[in-house]
Design a protein around this motif. Sequence first.
Motif, PDB file in Angstrom:
ATOM      1  N   ASN A 157       0.876  -1.268   0.024  1.00 53.33           N
ATOM      2  CA  ASN A 157      -0.059  -0.112  -0.004  1.00 53.33           C
ATOM      3  C   ASN A 157       0.992   1.326   0.057  1.00 53.33           C
ATOM      4  OD1 ASN A 157       0.775   0.105   2.519  1.00 53.33           O
ATOM      5  ND2 ASN A 157      -1.162   0.071   3.631  1.00 53.33           N
ATOM      6  N   GLU A 158       2.387   1.303  -0.450  1.00 55.38           N
ATOM      7  CA  GLU A 158       3.258   2.210  -0.565  1.00 55.38           C
ATOM      8  C   GLU A 158       3.753   2.105  -1.886  1.00 55.38           C
ATOM      9  OE1 GLU A 158       5.840   2.949   2.672  1.00 55.38           O
ATOM     10  OE2 GLU A 158       4.172   2.097   4.010  1.00 55.38           O
ATOM     11  N   LEU A 159       4.017   3.452  -2.502  1.00 56.30           N
ATOM     12  CA  LEU A 159       4.695   3.164  -3.852  1.00 56.30           C
ATOM     13  C   LEU A 159       6.156   2.978  -3.649  1.00 56.30           C
ATOM     14  CD1 LEU A 159       4.242   3.698  -6.846  1.00 56.30           C
ATOM     15  CD2 LEU A 159       5.103   6.103  -6.531  1.00 56.30           C
ATOM     16  N   PRO A 160       6.701   1.849  -4.254  1.00 61.79           N
ATOM     17  CA  PRO A 160       8.065   1.427  -4.189  1.00 61.79           C
ATOM     18  C   PRO A 160       8.926   2.426  -5.256  1.00 61.79           C
ATOM     19  CG  PRO A 160       6.816  -0.218  -5.336  1.00 61.79           C
ATOM     20  CD  PRO A 160       5.916   0.766  -4.818  1.00 61.79           C
ATOM     21  N   LYS A 194       2.878   1.775 -13.786  1.00 58.19           N
ATOM     22  CA  LYS A 194       2.128   3.051 -13.995  1.00 58.19           C
ATOM     23  C   LYS A 194       0.927   2.924 -13.210  1.00 58.19           C
ATOM     24  CE  LYS A 194       0.181   6.348 -17.336  1.00 58.19           C
ATOM     25  NZ  LYS A 194      -0.590   6.759 -16.440  1.00 58.19           N
ATOM     26  N   LYS A 195       0.358   1.545 -13.068  1.00 58.65           N
ATOM     27  CA  LYS A 195      -0.839   1.216 -12.363  1.00 58.65           C
ATOM     28  C   LYS A 195      -0.636   1.769 -10.840  1.00 58.65           C
ATOM     29  CE  LYS A 195      -2.695  -2.778 -14.657  1.00 58.65           C
ATOM     30  NZ  LYS A 195      -3.181  -4.188 -14.619  1.00 58.65           N
ATOM     31  N   LEU A 196       0.623   1.592 -10.314  1.00 53.75           N
ATOM     32  CA  LEU A 196       0.887   1.821  -9.063  1.00 53.75           C
ATOM     33  C   LEU A 196       1.204   3.304  -8.795  1.00 53.75           C
ATOM     34  CD1 LEU A 196       3.546  -0.735  -8.140  1.00 53.75           C
ATOM     35  CD2 LEU A 196       1.328  -0.707  -7.387  1.00 53.75           C
ATOM     36  N   TRP A 253      -5.253   3.065  -0.708  1.00 58.05           N
ATOM     37  CA  TRP A 253      -5.117   2.004  -1.744  1.00 58.05           C
ATOM     38  C   TRP A 253      -4.220   0.739  -1.551  1.00 58.05           C
ATOM     39  CZ3 TRP A 253      -0.295   0.763  -4.080  1.00 58.05           C
ATOM     40  CH2 TRP A 253       0.785   1.680  -3.709  1.00 58.05           C
ATOM     41  N   VAL A 254      -4.423  -0.342  -2.188  1.00 53.53           N
ATOM     42  CA  VAL A 254      -3.753  -1.517  -1.990  1.00 53.53           C
ATOM     43  C   VAL A 254      -3.687  -2.150  -3.341  1.00 53.53           C
ATOM     44  CG1 VAL A 254      -5.808  -2.968  -1.580  1.00 53.53           C
ATOM     45  CG2 VAL A 254      -3.712  -3.702  -0.597  1.00 53.53           C
ATOM     46  N   ALA A 255      -2.199  -2.593  -3.445  1.00 54.31           N
ATOM     47  CA  ALA A 255      -1.960  -3.329  -4.895  1.00 54.31           C
ATOM     48  C   ALA A 255      -1.639  -4.764  -4.505  1.00 54.31           C
ATOM     49  CB  ALA A 255      -0.793  -2.499  -5.437  1.00 54.31           C
ATOM     50  N   ALA A 256      -2.196  -5.434  -5.464  1.00 57.04           N
ATOM     51  CA  ALA A 256      -1.981  -7.142  -5.300  1.00 57.04           C
ATOM     52  C   ALA A 256      -1.123  -7.569  -6.346  1.00 57.04           C
ATOM     53  CB  ALA A 256      -3.234  -7.811  -5.006  1.00 57.04           C
ATOM     54  N   MET A 257      -0.197  -8.245  -6.232  1.00 55.93           N
ATOM     55  CA  MET A 257       0.663  -8.911  -7.185  1.00 55.93           C
ATOM     56  C   MET A 257       0.619 -10.360  -6.997  1.00 55.93           C
ATOM     57  SD  MET A 257       4.164  -6.791  -7.153  1.00 55.93           S
ATOM     58  CE  MET A 257       3.908  -5.960  -5.356  1.00 55.93           C
ATOM     59  N   SER A 258       0.007 -11.005  -8.158  1.00 58.39           N
ATOM     60  CA  SER A 258      -0.372 -12.612  -7.986  1.00 58.39           C
ATOM     61  C   SER A 258      -0.057 -13.143  -9.396  1.00 58.39           C
ATOM     62  CB  SER A 258      -1.726 -12.345  -7.755  1.00 58.39           C
ATOM     63  OG  SER A 258      -2.597 -12.162  -8.756  1.00 58.39           O
ATOM     64  N   ASN A 259      -0.083 -14.379  -9.448  1.00 60.48           N
ATOM     65  CA  ASN A 259      -0.121 -15.297 -10.477  1.00 60.48           C
ATOM     66  C   ASN A 259      -1.396 -15.899 -10.981  1.00 60.48           C
ATOM     67  OD1 ASN A 259      -0.329 -17.147  -8.164  1.00 60.48           O
ATOM     68  ND2 ASN A 259       1.193 -18.657  -9.341  1.00 60.48           N
ATOM     69  N   ASP A 260      -2.448 -15.286 -10.935  1.00 59.99           N
ATOM     70  CA  ASP A 260      -3.808 -15.744 -11.105  1.00 59.99           C
ATOM     71  C   ASP A 260      -4.240 -15.661 -12.691  1.00 59.99           C
ATOM     72  OD1 ASP A 260      -4.154 -12.885 -11.537  1.00 59.99           O
ATOM     73  OD2 ASP A 260      -5.934 -12.737 -10.491  1.00 59.99           O
ATOM     74  N   LYS A 261      -3.275 -15.324 -13.547  1.00 56.42           N
ATOM     75  CA  LYS A 261      -3.625 -15.396 -14.953  1.00 56.42           C
ATOM     76  C   LYS A 261      -3.021 -16.683 -15.463  1.00 56.42           C
ATOM     77  CE  LYS A 261      -4.905 -10.903 -16.043  1.00 56.42           C
ATOM     78  NZ  LYS A 261      -4.514  -9.596 -16.942  1.00 56.42           N
ATOM     79  N   PRO A 262      -3.328 -17.083 -16.713  1.00 63.25           N
ATOM     80  CA  PRO A 262      -2.550 -18.256 -17.112  1.00 63.25           C
ATOM     81  C   PRO A 262      -0.978 -17.902 -17.585  1.00 63.25           C
ATOM     82  CG  PRO A 262      -4.492 -17.611 -18.789  1.00 63.25           C
ATOM     83  CD  PRO A 262      -4.334 -16.774 -17.445  1.00 63.25           C
ATOM     84  N   ARG A 263      -0.206 -18.972 -17.362  1.00 62.59           N
ATOM     85  CA  ARG A 263       0.995 -18.635 -17.571  1.00 62.59           C
ATOM     86  C   ARG A 263       1.751 -18.098 -18.797  1.00 62.59           C
ATOM     87  NH1 ARG A 263       4.781 -19.624 -14.128  1.00 62.59           N
ATOM     88  NH2 ARG A 263       3.639 -21.334 -12.742  1.00 62.59           N
ATOM     89  N   SER A 264       0.701 -18.182 -19.790  1.00 62.05           N
ATOM     90  CA  SER A 264       1.122 -17.618 -21.183  1.00 62.05           C
ATOM     91  C   SER A 264       0.861 -15.852 -20.975  1.00 62.05           C
ATOM     92  CB  SER A 264       0.277 -18.000 -22.340  1.00 62.05           C
ATOM     93  OG  SER A 264      -1.056 -17.732 -21.866  1.00 62.05           O
ATOM     94  N   VAL A 265       0.234 -15.594 -19.901  1.00 63.04           N
ATOM     95  CA  VAL A 265      -0.019 -14.149 -19.701  1.00 63.04           C
ATOM     96  C   VAL A 265       0.752 -13.842 -18.252  1.00 63.04           C
ATOM     97  CG1 VAL A 265      -1.625 -12.196 -19.642  1.00 63.04           C
ATOM     98  CG2 VAL A 265      -2.052 -14.070 -20.857  1.00 63.04           C
ATOM     99  N   TYR A 266       1.189 -12.545 -18.153  1.00 66.68           N
ATOM    100  CA  TYR A 266       2.011 -11.868 -17.192  1.00 66.68           C
ATOM    101  C   TYR A 266       1.820 -13.146 -15.767  1.00 66.68           C
ATOM    102  CZ  TYR A 266       2.005  -7.883 -19.718  1.00 66.68           C
ATOM    103  OH  TYR A 266       2.302  -7.096 -20.737  1.00 66.68           O
ATOM    104  N   ALA A 267       2.108 -14.066 -15.732  1.00 63.64           N
ATOM    105  CA  ALA A 267       2.064 -15.083 -14.728  1.00 63.64           C
ATOM    106  C   ALA A 267       3.380 -14.840 -13.765  1.00 63.64           C
ATOM    107  CB  ALA A 267       2.476 -16.606 -15.136  1.00 63.64           C
TER     108      ALA A 267
END
Length: 110
Positions: free
Chosen positions: A13-16, A47-49, A60-74
Amino acid sequence: MIEGKLQVTIKINELPQPTTVGNGLQQFGLNCDGRIISVTVKRKIYKKLTDAASSNYLQWVAAMSNDKPRSVYALNLGQQTQNGVVLDEPNIQVFERKLKPKAKATAGDA
């Protein structure tokens, strides 16, 4: 032995503060309970952050995850380091953090 699926979600929840690495990629570090995570994302994703940090969101809170198929930003668990791992191009979603309403005092609370 059966197969399982590893899903990782890191919330911030902070901008790195990033450094620019090859091909315009942005890289920043996160301390997750003593484990140092090195994150590399495309400029468009970072840029989203920055948009969330400069928006009208109170919090705000940002979530980084691997919830998309591996062929897309996994979320690729990359090279392990002495204190953590390197994450290459995770998917990032930014949400407005809703403030919780304060509990109303009742006659029995006094």
